[in-house]
Design an enzyme around this catalytic site. Structure first.
Site, PDB file in Angstrom:
ATOM      1  N   ARG A   8      11.410 -53.557  28.436  1.00 36.77           N
ATOM      2  CA  ARG A   8       9.970 -53.387  29.209  1.00 36.77           C
ATOM      3  C   ARG A   8       9.901 -52.420  28.729  1.00 36.77           C
ATOM      4  NH1 ARG A   8      11.697 -55.534  34.056  1.00 36.77           N
ATOM      5  NH2 ARG A   8      11.945 -57.557  34.519  1.00 36.77           N
ATOM      6  N   LYS A  10      -2.361 -51.734  19.005  1.00 37.84           N
ATOM      7  CA  LYS A  10      -2.342 -53.503  18.588  1.00 37.84           C
ATOM      8  C   LYS A  10      -0.851 -53.530  18.331  1.00 37.84           C
ATOM      9  CE  LYS A  10      -6.542 -55.481  18.164  1.00 37.84           C
ATOM     10  NZ  LYS A  10      -7.379 -56.386  17.487  1.00 37.84           N
ATOM     11  N   GLU A  20     -10.195 -53.453   3.902  1.00 37.97           N
ATOM     12  CA  GLU A  20     -10.533 -52.716   5.677  1.00 37.97           C
ATOM     13  C   GLU A  20     -11.505 -51.060   5.541  1.00 37.97           C
ATOM     14  OE1 GLU A  20      -9.830 -53.858   8.430  1.00 37.97           O
ATOM     15  OE2 GLU A  20      -8.294 -56.035   7.456  1.00 37.97           O
ATOM     16  N   LYS A  48     -12.089 -45.759  12.900  1.00 40.81           N
ATOM     17  CA  LYS A  48     -11.131 -47.055  13.666  1.00 40.81           C
ATOM     18  C   LYS A  48     -11.256 -45.898  14.824  1.00 40.81           C
ATOM     19  CE  LYS A  48      -7.569 -49.638  14.563  1.00 40.81           C
ATOM     20  NZ  LYS A  48      -6.424 -50.361  14.500  1.00 40.81           N
ATOM     21  N   GLU A  62      -9.866 -53.927  23.860  1.00 38.32           N
ATOM     22  CA  GLU A  62     -10.783 -54.443  22.809  1.00 38.32           C
ATOM     23  C   GLU A  62     -11.496 -55.931  23.933  1.00 38.32           C
ATOM     24  OE1 GLU A  62      -9.615 -56.281  19.009  1.00 38.32           O
ATOM     25  OE2 GLU A  62     -10.664 -58.215  19.475  1.00 38.32           O
ATOM     26  N   ARG A  74     -14.393 -53.006  20.352  1.00 38.86           N
ATOM     27  CA  ARG A  74     -13.531 -53.045  19.242  1.00 38.86           C
ATOM     28  C   ARG A  74     -13.520 -54.001  18.392  1.00 38.86           C
ATOM     29  NH1 ARG A  74      -7.174 -51.183  19.991  1.00 38.86           N
ATOM     30  NH2 ARG A  74      -6.725 -52.340  17.889  1.00 38.86           N
ATOM     31  N   ASN A  86     -13.131 -56.538  13.857  1.00 38.35           N
ATOM     32  CA  ASN A  86     -12.796 -57.740  12.879  1.00 38.35           C
ATOM     33  C   ASN A  86     -13.928 -58.448  12.272  1.00 38.35           C
ATOM     34  OD1 ASN A  86     -10.550 -58.586  14.603  1.00 38.35           O
ATOM     35  ND2 ASN A  86     -11.309 -58.158  16.314  1.00 38.35           N
ATOM     36  N   HIS A 117     -13.323 -61.231   9.453  1.00 40.95           N
ATOM     37  CA  HIS A 117     -11.643 -61.334   9.918  1.00 40.95           C
ATOM     38  C   HIS A 117     -11.359 -62.622  10.650  1.00 40.95           C
ATOM     39  CE1 HIS A 117     -10.688 -57.258   9.247  1.00 40.95           C
ATOM     40  NE2 HIS A 117      -9.199 -56.988   9.572  1.00 40.95           N
ATOM     41  N   HIS A 123      -9.335 -64.598   8.482  1.00 44.14           N
ATOM     42  CA  HIS A 123      -7.882 -64.285   8.657  1.00 44.14           C
ATOM     43  C   HIS A 123      -7.732 -66.220   8.401  1.00 44.14           C
ATOM     44  CE1 HIS A 123      -6.894 -61.612  11.805  1.00 44.14           C
ATOM     45  NE2 HIS A 123      -5.886 -61.404  10.870  1.00 44.14           N
ATOM     46  N   HIS A 162      -3.356 -59.822   2.902  1.00 42.00           N
ATOM     47  CA  HIS A 162      -5.037 -59.338   3.978  1.00 42.00           C
ATOM     48  C   HIS A 162      -5.759 -59.112   3.615  1.00 42.00           C
ATOM     49  CE1 HIS A 162      -6.232 -59.051   8.027  1.00 42.00           C
ATOM     50  NE2 HIS A 162      -6.271 -57.823   7.459  1.00 42.00           N
TER      51      HIS A 162
HETATM   52  N1  GLY Z   1      -7.887 -54.575  13.581  1.00 39.13           N
HETATM   53  C1  GLY Z   1      -8.243 -54.667  13.782  1.00 39.13           C
HETATM   54  C2  GLY Z   1      -8.033 -53.326  15.423  1.00 39.13           C
HETATM   55  O1  GLY Z   1      -7.247 -52.794  15.602  1.00 39.13           O
HETATM   56  O2  GLY Z   1      -9.027 -53.662  16.394  1.00 39.13           O
END
Ligand code: GLY
Length: 349
Positions: free
Chosen positions: A111, A133, A175, A213, A223, A227, A231, A234, A238, A253
Protein backbone atom coordinates in the site's frame (compact mmCIF):
# COMPACT_ATOMS: atom_id res chain seq x y z
CA UNK A 1 10.52 20.22 1.74
CA UNK A 2 7.25 19.80 -0.11
CA UNK A 3 6.46 16.40 -1.61
CA UNK A 4 6.93 16.36 -5.38
CA UNK A 5 9.39 19.27 -5.46
CA UNK A 6 11.78 19.38 -8.40
CA UNK A 7 15.43 20.29 -7.81
CA UNK A 8 18.02 20.94 -10.45
CA UNK A 9 21.66 19.90 -11.02
CA UNK A 10 24.11 20.18 -8.12
CA UNK A 11 21.48 21.84 -5.93
CA UNK A 12 19.34 18.76 -6.58
CA UNK A 13 22.08 16.35 -5.51
CA UNK A 14 22.60 18.43 -2.38
CA UNK A 15 18.86 18.26 -1.59
CA UNK A 16 18.92 14.50 -2.09
CA UNK A 17 22.01 14.14 0.09
CA UNK A 18 20.37 16.21 2.84
CA UNK A 19 17.16 14.21 2.50
CA UNK A 20 19.01 10.90 2.92
CA UNK A 21 20.99 12.32 5.87
CA UNK A 22 17.83 13.53 7.58
CA UNK A 23 15.86 10.33 6.96
CA UNK A 24 18.20 7.64 8.14
CA UNK A 25 15.36 5.51 9.38
CA UNK A 26 14.62 4.02 5.96
CA UNK A 27 14.63 0.26 6.52
CA UNK A 28 16.25 -0.24 3.11
CA UNK A 29 16.99 1.81 0.01
CA UNK A 30 16.46 0.36 -3.47
CA UNK A 31 17.67 1.83 -6.75
CA UNK A 32 15.68 0.83 -9.84
CA UNK A 33 17.61 0.98 -13.12
CA UNK A 34 17.38 -0.52 -16.58
CA UNK A 35 20.33 -2.02 -18.39
CA UNK A 36 21.08 1.33 -20.10
CA UNK A 37 20.86 3.55 -17.05
CA UNK A 38 22.77 0.97 -15.02
CA UNK A 39 25.71 1.40 -17.39
CA UNK A 40 25.56 5.12 -18.24
CA UNK A 41 23.77 6.88 -15.39
CA UNK A 42 24.32 4.90 -12.20
CA UNK A 43 28.09 5.59 -11.90
CA UNK A 44 27.79 9.42 -12.18
CA UNK A 45 24.70 9.35 -9.95
CA UNK A 46 26.50 7.44 -7.20
CA UNK A 47 29.46 9.76 -7.49
CA UNK A 48 27.23 12.79 -6.95
CA UNK A 49 25.37 11.18 -4.05
CA UNK A 50 28.35 9.85 -2.13
CA UNK A 51 26.25 9.28 0.96
CA UNK A 52 24.32 6.52 -0.83
CA UNK A 53 26.45 3.44 -0.15
CA UNK A 54 24.11 0.91 1.33
CA UNK A 55 21.46 0.09 -1.27
CA UNK A 56 20.05 -2.80 -3.29
CA UNK A 57 20.05 -2.52 -7.08
CA UNK A 58 17.08 -3.76 -9.10
CA UNK A 59 17.61 -3.91 -12.85
CA UNK A 60 14.90 -4.29 -15.49
CA UNK A 61 14.88 -4.43 -19.28
CA UNK A 62 14.49 -1.03 -20.96
CA UNK A 63 11.72 -0.02 -23.35
CA UNK A 64 7.98 0.56 -23.61
CA UNK A 65 7.44 -3.16 -24.39
CA UNK A 66 8.34 -3.90 -20.78
CA UNK A 67 6.06 -1.29 -19.23
CA UNK A 68 3.53 -3.88 -18.17
CA UNK A 69 2.19 -5.86 -15.25
CA UNK A 70 4.73 -8.70 -15.80
CA UNK A 71 7.65 -6.37 -15.15
CA UNK A 72 5.81 -4.86 -12.20
CA UNK A 73 5.24 -8.33 -10.67
CA UNK A 74 8.95 -9.05 -11.18
CA UNK A 75 9.90 -5.89 -9.26
CA UNK A 76 7.34 -6.58 -6.49
CA UNK A 77 8.81 -10.12 -6.18
CA UNK A 78 12.36 -8.80 -5.99
CA UNK A 79 11.37 -6.22 -3.37
CA UNK A 80 9.74 -8.99 -1.36
CA UNK A 81 12.80 -11.28 -1.63
CA UNK A 82 15.07 -8.42 -0.58
CA UNK A 83 12.94 -7.62 2.46
CA UNK A 84 11.39 -4.32 1.42
CA UNK A 85 8.67 -2.89 3.61
CA UNK A 86 6.65 0.30 3.97
CA UNK A 87 9.60 2.11 5.49
CA UNK A 88 11.80 1.42 2.45
CA UNK A 89 12.68 3.94 -0.24
CA UNK A 90 12.81 3.35 -3.99
CA UNK A 91 14.96 5.61 -6.16
CA UNK A 92 13.94 5.45 -9.82
CA UNK A 93 16.88 6.21 -12.10
CA UNK A 94 15.74 6.18 -15.70
CA UNK A 95 13.55 7.53 -18.46
CA UNK A 96 9.78 7.90 -18.55
CA UNK A 97 9.01 4.19 -18.75
CA UNK A 98 11.09 3.50 -15.66
CA UNK A 99 9.93 6.46 -13.55
CA UNK A 100 6.25 5.80 -14.42
CA UNK A 101 6.58 2.12 -13.58
CA UNK A 102 8.83 2.56 -10.53
CA UNK A 103 6.41 5.11 -9.10
CA UNK A 104 3.54 2.67 -9.62
CA UNK A 105 5.46 -0.21 -8.01
CA UNK A 106 6.38 1.91 -4.98
CA UNK A 107 2.89 3.35 -4.57
CA UNK A 108 1.23 -0.06 -4.55
CA UNK A 109 3.81 -2.22 -2.72
CA UNK A 110 2.35 -2.93 0.74
CA UNK A 111 0.00 0.00 0.00
CA UNK A 112 2.84 2.37 -0.57
CA UNK A 113 6.49 3.12 0.07
CA UNK A 114 8.27 6.38 -0.63
CA UNK A 115 10.02 6.97 -3.92
CA UNK A 116 12.27 9.53 -5.58
CA UNK A 117 12.57 10.13 -9.31
CA UNK A 118 15.88 10.84 -11.00
CA UNK A 119 14.93 11.19 -14.67
CA UNK A 120 17.62 10.45 -17.23
CA UNK A 121 15.80 11.27 -20.49
CA UNK A 122 14.60 14.68 -21.64
CA UNK A 123 11.03 13.38 -21.86
CA UNK A 124 11.08 12.20 -18.29
CA UNK A 125 12.75 15.40 -17.03
CA UNK A 126 10.19 17.75 -18.52
CA UNK A 127 7.12 15.57 -18.15
CA UNK A 128 6.91 11.97 -16.90
CA UNK A 129 8.87 12.23 -13.66
CA UNK A 130 6.98 15.23 -12.27
CA UNK A 131 3.36 15.64 -11.25
CA UNK A 132 2.65 12.24 -9.75
CA UNK A 133 1.23 10.25 -12.64
CA UNK A 134 2.47 6.67 -12.29
CA UNK A 135 1.45 3.62 -14.25
CA UNK A 136 1.85 0.97 -16.88
CA UNK A 137 0.39 -0.02 -20.25
CA UNK A 138 -2.43 -2.54 -20.67
CA UNK A 139 -1.70 -4.55 -23.80
CA UNK A 140 -1.02 -1.88 -26.39
CA UNK A 141 -3.08 0.79 -24.57
CA UNK A 142 -0.77 3.29 -22.98
CA UNK A 143 -0.83 4.14 -19.27
CA UNK A 144 -4.26 2.58 -18.75
CA UNK A 145 -3.42 1.34 -15.27
CA UNK A 146 -1.97 3.61 -12.63
CA UNK A 147 -2.37 5.88 -9.66
CA UNK A 148 -1.65 9.50 -8.86
CA UNK A 149 1.19 9.43 -6.37
CA UNK A 150 3.83 12.08 -5.82
CA UNK A 151 7.51 11.25 -5.45
CA UNK A 152 9.29 12.61 -2.41
CA UNK A 153 11.35 14.72 -4.80
CA UNK A 154 12.57 14.84 -8.39
CA UNK A 155 16.21 15.52 -9.24
CA UNK A 156 16.73 16.91 -12.75
CA UNK A 157 20.28 16.87 -14.03
CA UNK A 158 20.88 17.45 -17.73
CA UNK A 159 24.31 15.78 -17.60
CA UNK A 160 22.53 12.47 -18.24
CA UNK A 161 21.46 13.75 -21.64
CA UNK A 162 24.97 13.54 -23.08
CA UNK A 163 24.48 9.80 -23.72
CA UNK A 164 20.94 10.10 -25.03
CA UNK A 165 20.40 9.36 -28.71
CA UNK A 166 19.10 12.19 -30.92
CA UNK A 167 15.69 10.59 -31.46
CA UNK A 168 15.14 10.37 -27.70
CA UNK A 169 16.13 14.02 -27.29
CA UNK A 170 13.63 15.04 -29.94
CA UNK A 171 10.97 13.01 -28.22
CA UNK A 172 11.38 15.16 -25.10
CA UNK A 173 11.41 18.31 -27.16
CA UNK A 174 7.84 17.63 -28.28
CA UNK A 175 6.58 17.92 -24.69
CA UNK A 176 8.55 21.15 -24.27
CA UNK A 177 6.95 22.57 -27.41
CA UNK A 178 3.60 21.53 -25.94
CA UNK A 179 4.31 23.45 -22.73
CA UNK A 180 4.97 26.60 -24.74
CA UNK A 181 1.87 26.18 -26.88
CA UNK A 182 -0.54 25.57 -24.00
CA UNK A 183 0.72 28.05 -21.45
CA UNK A 184 3.82 30.09 -22.28
CA UNK A 185 4.17 31.97 -25.56
CA UNK A 186 7.67 33.16 -24.69
CA UNK A 187 8.77 29.54 -24.17
CA UNK A 188 7.29 28.61 -27.56
CA UNK A 189 9.04 31.57 -29.22
CA UNK A 190 12.38 30.48 -27.76
CA UNK A 191 11.85 26.88 -28.86
CA UNK A 192 10.96 27.75 -32.42
CA UNK A 193 13.96 29.95 -32.89
CA UNK A 194 15.98 27.06 -34.26
CA UNK A 195 19.09 29.10 -35.01
CA UNK A 196 19.52 30.06 -31.38
CA UNK A 197 18.68 26.71 -29.87
CA UNK A 198 21.79 25.10 -28.43
CA UNK A 199 22.86 22.93 -25.54
CA UNK A 200 23.78 25.92 -23.40
CA UNK A 201 20.16 27.10 -23.42
CA UNK A 202 18.87 23.60 -22.68
CA UNK A 203 19.04 23.90 -18.89
CA UNK A 204 16.94 27.03 -18.81
CA UNK A 205 14.47 25.60 -21.34
CA UNK A 206 14.09 22.44 -19.24
CA UNK A 207 13.52 24.57 -16.14
CA UNK A 208 10.89 26.61 -17.95
CA UNK A 209 9.04 23.49 -19.10
CA UNK A 210 9.11 22.06 -15.59
CA UNK A 211 7.79 25.39 -14.27
CA UNK A 212 4.80 25.23 -16.65
CA UNK A 213 4.07 21.63 -15.71
CA UNK A 214 4.36 22.20 -11.95
CA UNK A 215 2.12 25.27 -12.09
CA UNK A 216 -0.61 23.27 -13.80
CA UNK A 217 -0.40 20.15 -11.63
CA UNK A 218 -0.25 22.17 -8.42
CA UNK A 219 -3.58 23.73 -9.36
CA UNK A 220 -5.15 20.44 -10.39
CA UNK A 221 -3.16 17.43 -9.11
CA UNK A 222 -5.69 14.74 -10.08
CA UNK A 223 -6.80 16.09 -13.45
CA UNK A 224 -10.30 17.18 -12.58
CA UNK A 225 -10.04 20.07 -15.05
CA UNK A 226 -7.04 22.27 -15.83
CA UNK A 227 -4.47 19.45 -15.88
CA UNK A 228 -6.16 18.17 -19.03
CA UNK A 229 -4.39 20.93 -20.96
CA UNK A 230 -1.19 18.89 -20.57
CA UNK A 231 -2.88 16.44 -22.89
CA UNK A 232 -2.91 18.80 -25.87
CA UNK A 233 -1.75 16.69 -28.83
CA UNK A 234 -2.19 13.47 -26.88
CA UNK A 235 -5.68 12.27 -27.92
CA UNK A 236 -4.61 11.82 -31.53
CA UNK A 237 -0.92 11.42 -30.61
CA UNK A 238 -1.49 8.42 -28.33
CA UNK A 239 -3.75 6.80 -30.93
CA UNK A 240 -1.10 7.18 -33.65
CA UNK A 241 1.59 5.93 -31.26
CA UNK A 242 -0.47 2.85 -30.39
CA UNK A 243 -1.44 2.16 -34.00
CA UNK A 244 2.16 2.01 -35.20
CA UNK A 245 3.51 0.41 -32.01
CA UNK A 246 4.70 -2.97 -33.24
CA UNK A 247 5.28 -2.00 -36.86
CA UNK A 248 8.31 -0.78 -38.78
CA UNK A 249 6.85 2.73 -38.40
CA UNK A 250 7.16 2.55 -34.61
CA UNK A 251 7.14 6.08 -33.17
CA UNK A 252 8.72 7.44 -30.01
CA UNK A 253 6.20 9.09 -27.70
CA UNK A 254 7.22 12.64 -28.58
CA UNK A 255 7.22 11.87 -32.31
CA UNK A 256 3.60 10.74 -32.04
CA UNK A 257 2.70 13.76 -29.91
CA UNK A 258 4.25 16.01 -32.56
CA UNK A 259 1.79 14.54 -35.07
CA UNK A 260 -1.01 14.88 -32.52
CA UNK A 261 -0.19 18.54 -31.89
CA UNK A 262 -0.36 19.39 -35.59
CA UNK A 263 -3.65 17.55 -36.04
CA UNK A 264 -5.13 19.04 -32.87
CA UNK A 265 -3.96 22.54 -33.81
CA UNK A 266 -6.18 22.08 -36.87
CA UNK A 267 -9.07 20.82 -34.71
CA UNK A 268 -8.56 23.91 -32.57
CA UNK A 269 -9.36 26.09 -35.57
CA UNK A 270 -12.75 24.32 -35.80
CA UNK A 271 -13.58 24.40 -32.10
CA UNK A 272 -12.00 27.30 -30.25
CA UNK A 273 -11.44 29.98 -32.87
CA UNK A 274 -7.69 29.30 -32.97
CA UNK A 275 -6.38 31.14 -36.04
CA UNK A 276 -5.59 29.00 -39.10
CA UNK A 277 -2.47 31.09 -39.59
CA UNK A 278 -1.28 29.99 -36.14
CA UNK A 279 -2.12 26.35 -36.85
CA UNK A 280 -0.01 26.59 -40.02
CA UNK A 281 2.86 28.09 -38.02
CA UNK A 282 2.62 25.29 -35.42
CA UNK A 283 2.71 22.75 -38.25
CA UNK A 284 5.68 24.41 -39.95
CA UNK A 285 7.78 24.64 -36.78
CA UNK A 286 7.01 21.11 -35.62
CA UNK A 287 7.78 19.65 -39.05
CA UNK A 288 11.17 21.35 -38.92
CA UNK A 289 12.02 19.21 -35.90
CA UNK A 290 10.01 16.09 -36.74
CA UNK A 291 10.12 14.69 -40.28
CA UNK A 292 6.68 13.81 -41.56
CA UNK A 293 5.42 10.26 -40.93
CA UNK A 294 3.42 8.87 -43.82
CA UNK A 295 -0.09 8.13 -42.52
CA UNK A 296 -2.12 6.61 -45.37
CA UNK A 297 -5.80 7.53 -45.54
CA UNK A 298 -6.76 3.86 -45.06
CA UNK A 299 -5.22 3.98 -41.54
CA UNK A 300 -7.36 6.94 -40.41
CA UNK A 301 -10.37 4.83 -39.28
CA UNK A 302 -8.28 2.52 -37.09
CA UNK A 303 -6.50 5.52 -35.53
CA UNK A 304 -9.88 7.15 -34.93
CA UNK A 305 -11.05 3.96 -33.18
CA UNK A 306 -8.05 4.11 -30.86
CA UNK A 307 -8.91 7.67 -29.76
CA UNK A 308 -11.95 6.08 -28.08
CA UNK A 309 -9.64 4.72 -25.37
CA UNK A 310 -8.33 8.13 -24.33
CA UNK A 311 -8.47 8.51 -20.57
CA UNK A 312 -10.12 11.95 -20.82
CA UNK A 313 -13.19 10.48 -22.54
CA UNK A 314 -16.37 10.20 -20.55
CA UNK A 315 -19.32 8.03 -21.66
CA UNK A 316 -17.59 7.28 -24.97
CA UNK A 317 -17.37 10.92 -26.14
CA UNK A 318 -13.90 11.71 -27.48
CA UNK A 319 -12.42 14.59 -25.55
CA UNK A 320 -9.67 17.01 -26.56
CA UNK A 321 -7.63 19.81 -25.07
CA UNK A 322 -7.36 22.44 -27.79
CA UNK A 323 -5.45 25.67 -28.31
CA UNK A 324 -7.33 28.94 -28.02
CA UNK A 325 -4.25 30.95 -28.80
CA UNK A 326 -0.50 30.37 -28.69
CA UNK A 327 0.06 30.06 -24.94
CA UNK A 328 -3.55 29.32 -24.01
CA UNK A 329 -5.45 26.03 -24.05
CA UNK A 330 -9.05 24.95 -23.44
CA UNK A 331 -10.12 21.50 -22.23
CA UNK A 332 -13.24 19.34 -22.49
CA UNK A 333 -13.63 20.06 -26.21
CA UNK A 334 -15.38 17.47 -28.33
CA UNK A 335 -14.89 16.61 -31.99
CA UNK A 336 -16.80 14.46 -34.45
CA UNK A 337 -15.21 11.45 -36.17
CA UNK A 338 -15.14 13.27 -39.55
CA UNK A 339 -13.39 16.24 -37.98
CA UNK A 340 -10.76 13.96 -36.47
CA UNK A 341 -10.13 12.38 -39.86
CA UNK A 342 -9.88 15.87 -41.40
CA UNK A 343 -7.31 16.73 -38.76
CA UNK A 344 -5.18 13.73 -39.80
CA UNK A 345 -5.61 14.80 -43.44
CA UNK A 346 -4.39 18.31 -42.47
CA UNK A 347 -1.26 16.73 -40.98
CA UNK A 348 -0.67 14.84 -44.25
CA UNK A 349 -1.36 17.84 -46.58
N1 GLY B 1 1.80 14.03 -18.93
C1 GLY B 1 0.66 14.79 -18.66
C2 GLY B 1 0.39 14.95 -17.21
O1 GLY B 1 1.27 14.70 -16.40
O2 GLY B 1 -0.68 15.32 -16.84
Amino acid sequence: MEKGNVYFSDNGYQELTDYLKNNQNFSKIFVLVDSNTSEHCLPPFLQKVGILKDYELIEIEPGEDNKNIHTVVGIWDTLTELGADRKSLLINLGGGVLTDMGGFVASTFKRGMKFINVPTSLLSMVDASTGGKTGIDLGNLKNQIGVFSLPEMVIVSSEFLSTLEARQMRSGLAEMIKHGLIADKYHWDRLNDLDNLDLSSLDSLIKQSVTVKIKVVTEDPTEQGLRKILNFGHTIGHAVETFYMDTDKMLFHGEAIAIGMIAEAYLSTLKTGFEMEDADKVKKVILEYFPKTEIPKEDFKAILDLTKHDKKNVSGVISFSLLEDIGSCAYDCYALPDEIEDALAYYME
